[in-house]
Scaffold this motif. Structure first.
Motif, PDB file in Angstrom:
ATOM      1  N   CYS A  89     -52.739  43.181  87.664  1.00 31.86           N
ATOM      2  CA  CYS A  89     -52.539  43.415  89.094  1.00 31.86           C
ATOM      3  C   CYS A  89     -53.439  42.460  89.861  1.00 31.86           C
ATOM      4  CB  CYS A  89     -52.852  44.858  89.463  1.00 31.86           C
ATOM      5  SG  CYS A  89     -52.638  45.211  91.234  1.00 31.86           S
ATOM      6  N   LEU A  90     -52.837  41.569  90.649  1.00 33.93           N
ATOM      7  CA  LEU A  90     -53.569  40.636  91.491  1.00 33.93           C
ATOM      8  C   LEU A  90     -53.649  41.201  92.903  1.00 33.93           C
ATOM      9  CD1 LEU A  90     -54.886  37.843  92.000  1.00 33.93           C
ATOM     10  CD2 LEU A  90     -52.586  36.980  92.514  1.00 33.93           C
ATOM     11  N   LEU A  91     -54.849  41.317  93.420  1.00 34.58           N
ATOM     12  CA  LEU A  91     -55.057  41.858  94.759  1.00 34.58           C
ATOM     13  C   LEU A  91     -55.455  40.715  95.695  1.00 34.58           C
ATOM     14  CD1 LEU A  91     -56.909  45.223  95.344  1.00 34.58           C
ATOM     15  CD2 LEU A  91     -56.649  43.481  97.097  1.00 34.58           C
ATOM     16  N   VAL A  92     -54.630  40.455  96.698  1.00 38.85           N
ATOM     17  CA  VAL A  92     -54.897  39.387  97.665  1.00 38.85           C
ATOM     18  C   VAL A  92     -55.693  39.976  98.831  1.00 38.85           C
ATOM     19  CG1 VAL A  92     -53.892  37.654  99.199  1.00 38.85           C
ATOM     20  CG2 VAL A  92     -52.766  38.195  97.024  1.00 38.85           C
ATOM     21  N   SER A 121     -59.226  50.299  94.124  1.00 37.28           N
ATOM     22  CA  SER A 121     -58.221  49.249  93.905  1.00 37.28           C
ATOM     23  C   SER A 121     -58.872  47.963  93.416  1.00 37.28           C
ATOM     24  CB  SER A 121     -57.461  48.976  95.211  1.00 37.28           C
ATOM     25  OG  SER A 121     -56.777  50.121  95.662  1.00 37.28           O
ATOM     26  N   TYR A 122     -59.964  47.561  94.061  1.00 37.10           N
ATOM     27  CA  TYR A 122     -60.685  46.355  93.635  1.00 37.10           C
ATOM     28  C   TYR A 122     -61.176  46.489  92.196  1.00 37.10           C
ATOM     29  CZ  TYR A 122     -60.949  44.267  98.348  1.00 37.10           C
ATOM     30  OH  TYR A 122     -60.663  43.680  99.559  1.00 37.10           O
ATOM     31  N   GLU A 123     -61.655  47.684  91.840  1.00 36.93           N
ATOM     32  CA  GLU A 123     -62.178  47.906  90.482  1.00 36.93           C
ATOM     33  C   GLU A 123     -61.072  47.900  89.434  1.00 36.93           C
ATOM     34  OE1 GLU A 123     -64.184  51.600  91.035  1.00 36.93           O
ATOM     35  OE2 GLU A 123     -65.881  50.711  92.124  1.00 36.93           O
ATOM     36  N   LEU A 124     -59.916  48.441  89.770  1.00 35.71           N
ATOM     37  CA  LEU A 124     -58.813  48.542  88.815  1.00 35.71           C
ATOM     38  C   LEU A 124     -58.034  47.240  88.673  1.00 35.71           C
ATOM     39  CD1 LEU A 124     -57.497  52.059  89.901  1.00 35.71           C
ATOM     40  CD2 LEU A 124     -58.481  51.508  87.667  1.00 35.71           C
ATOM     41  N   ILE A 128     -58.926  39.284  91.917  1.00 30.04           N
ATOM     42  CA  ILE A 128     -58.870  39.318  93.371  1.00 30.04           C
ATOM     43  C   ILE A 128     -58.720  37.889  93.878  1.00 30.04           C
ATOM     44  CG2 ILE A 128     -60.054  40.045  95.500  1.00 30.04           C
ATOM     45  CD1 ILE A 128     -61.768  41.911  93.662  1.00 30.04           C
ATOM     46  N   ALA A 129     -57.844  37.698  94.868  1.00 31.96           N
ATOM     47  CA  ALA A 129     -57.617  36.361  95.424  1.00 31.96           C
ATOM     48  C   ALA A 129     -57.842  36.387  96.941  1.00 31.96           C
ATOM     49  CB  ALA A 129     -56.207  35.876  95.106  1.00 31.96           C
ATOM     50  N   HIS A 163     -62.853  36.961  90.859  1.00 32.84           N
ATOM     51  CA  HIS A 163     -62.056  36.533  92.013  1.00 32.84           C
ATOM     52  C   HIS A 163     -61.872  35.023  91.998  1.00 32.84           C
ATOM     53  CE1 HIS A 163     -66.067  35.690  93.818  1.00 32.84           C
ATOM     54  NE2 HIS A 163     -65.415  34.744  94.472  1.00 32.84           N
ATOM     55  N   THR A 164     -60.805  34.584  92.640  1.00 31.34           N
ATOM     56  CA  THR A 164     -60.515  33.161  92.845  1.00 31.34           C
ATOM     57  C   THR A 164     -60.033  32.997  94.281  1.00 31.34           C
ATOM     58  OG1 THR A 164     -59.845  32.865  90.532  1.00 31.34           O
ATOM     59  CG2 THR A 164     -59.117  31.194  92.117  1.00 31.34           C
TER      60      THR A 164
END
Length: 358
Positions: A89-92, A121-124, A128-129, A163-164
């Protein structure tokens, strides 16, 4: 017969222009099945969650990856299901999901419950982008009423998710000056949604613009996004309101103004600022988020939320030769933040994540 595209699930809280743009990128390589999280009333949130869970149960087993635009209530179940099903799961991270401004009740982390779901959400999430580095962590000195630091790693101090940064991207062929129009040399422009709300007026710095307009009557201040019939109380005569408009018309408005003002208390990577710079506007920005880095010296920076400082800045801008600044502003966005760069880096990161989960 061509091979079937892999399935990607995409979740968002509102179908904004950057959501539509990212959808277009991802649909080139994926069969994107997307779902908005749009409860009309707060009490409807559990019902929308239920619909999201049903959607996930139907589609996650076919999916290669999941993407969430912003962190919040809508990102929790996609990140959780991705963790359980071993699908990345990628979180933008785009802006409001990285900050807390309790003084105006803005930002995901200003709401304890919403902030908790964002942290989960960030932890799971697998990755992160953020759209700018300043959304990861930043010192904040623009006004003294809130935290001295912002960013999702400040508000989630024990977060281990990698993160990227992937910057927003813009089409310089579409966003370019209309040379048939005469640019007003003393004209400042701002684009703002919801400008009839007091909260938005303070968040986006419209209250400062109204104050400085009264102090600098020789300048013109245009604000785009006004509802029909709306006017500010005691609106100065040199403040002009225009309605929300389609992109083609907005391009013409950018091209008719010399300066673009973005005096927000909080920003990530604002679209209107970048679009206006491509159209030859000289930026005037608050020292907030990524904006100072984005404009790279091509405009003017308000270091503190103070109308006297803004008045000095506006008068300085009006008396300066801004022709080279305008050229520099366009070139900065065109060269550093092209649409193709975001497309390449976003799709490349998704490929990397799906490969590592295989």
């Amino acid at each position: 017969m061509s091979a079937r595209k892999p399935v990607l699930l995409y979740f968002y809280p509102a179908q904004s222009s950057f959501v539509v743009k990212d959808l277009r990128f991802m649909e080139q390589q994926y069969e994107v099945r997307h779902q908005g999280f749009l409860p009309k009333k707060k009490w409807q949130t559990p019902l929308v969650w239920l619909g999201q869970v049903v959607f996930l149960l139907r589609h996650i087993w076919r999916a290669q990856a999941l993407v969430c635009m912003f962190a919040g209530y809508h990102s929790f179940f996609p990140a959780l299901f991705g963790k359980i099903a071993r699908k990345p799961c990628l979180l933008v991270a785009g802006g409001t999901d990285c900050v807390a401004f309790p003084s105006i009740r803005y930002g995901v982390f200003a709401n304890p419950l919403l902030g908790r779901f964002a942290r989960w959400s960030y932890e799971l999430a697998a990755h992160i982008a953020p759209v700018h580095e300043k959304l990861v962590w930043q010192e904040y000195r623009y006004q003294p009423n809130d935290y001295p630091h912002q960013g999702f790693r400040f508000h989630c101090p024990n977060l281990r998710t990698p993160h990227t940064t992937i910057y927003n991207g813009y089409d310089a062929d579409f966003w370019q000056p209309d040379l048939t129009l005469t640019r007003q040399p003393n004209a400042f422009l701002t684009v703002c949604a919801g400008l009839d709300m007091r909260f938005t007026q303070r968040l986006k710095g419209l209250d400062l613009i109204l104050e400085v307009a009264a102090r600098v009557p020789e300048a013109i201040f245009t604000i785009v996004g006004a509802p029909a019939g709306f006017r500010f109380p005691d609106q100065p005569v040199n403040v002009k309101l225009l309605p929300k408009m389609p992109l083609h018309d907005l391009k013409s408005v950018y091209s008719g103004h010399t300066f673009y003002m973005q005096l927000s208390m909080s920003e990530g990577f604002p679209n209107a600022l970048s679009e206006s710079m491509l159209c030859g506007c000289v930026p005037v920005v608050s020292q907030v988020g990524g904006m100072v880095d984005i404009i790279q010296g091509s405009g003017y920076v308000l270091a503190q939320r103070n109308v006297e400082l803004l008045e000095t800045l506006v008068k300085t801008a009006l008396t300066a030769d801004n022709s080279q600044r305008a050229l520099n502003a366009r070139n900065i966005i065109k060269e550093n933040y092209p649409e193709g760069r975001r497309e390449t880096e976003l799709l490349g990161l998704l490929r990397q994540l799906t490969t590592s989960f295989d």
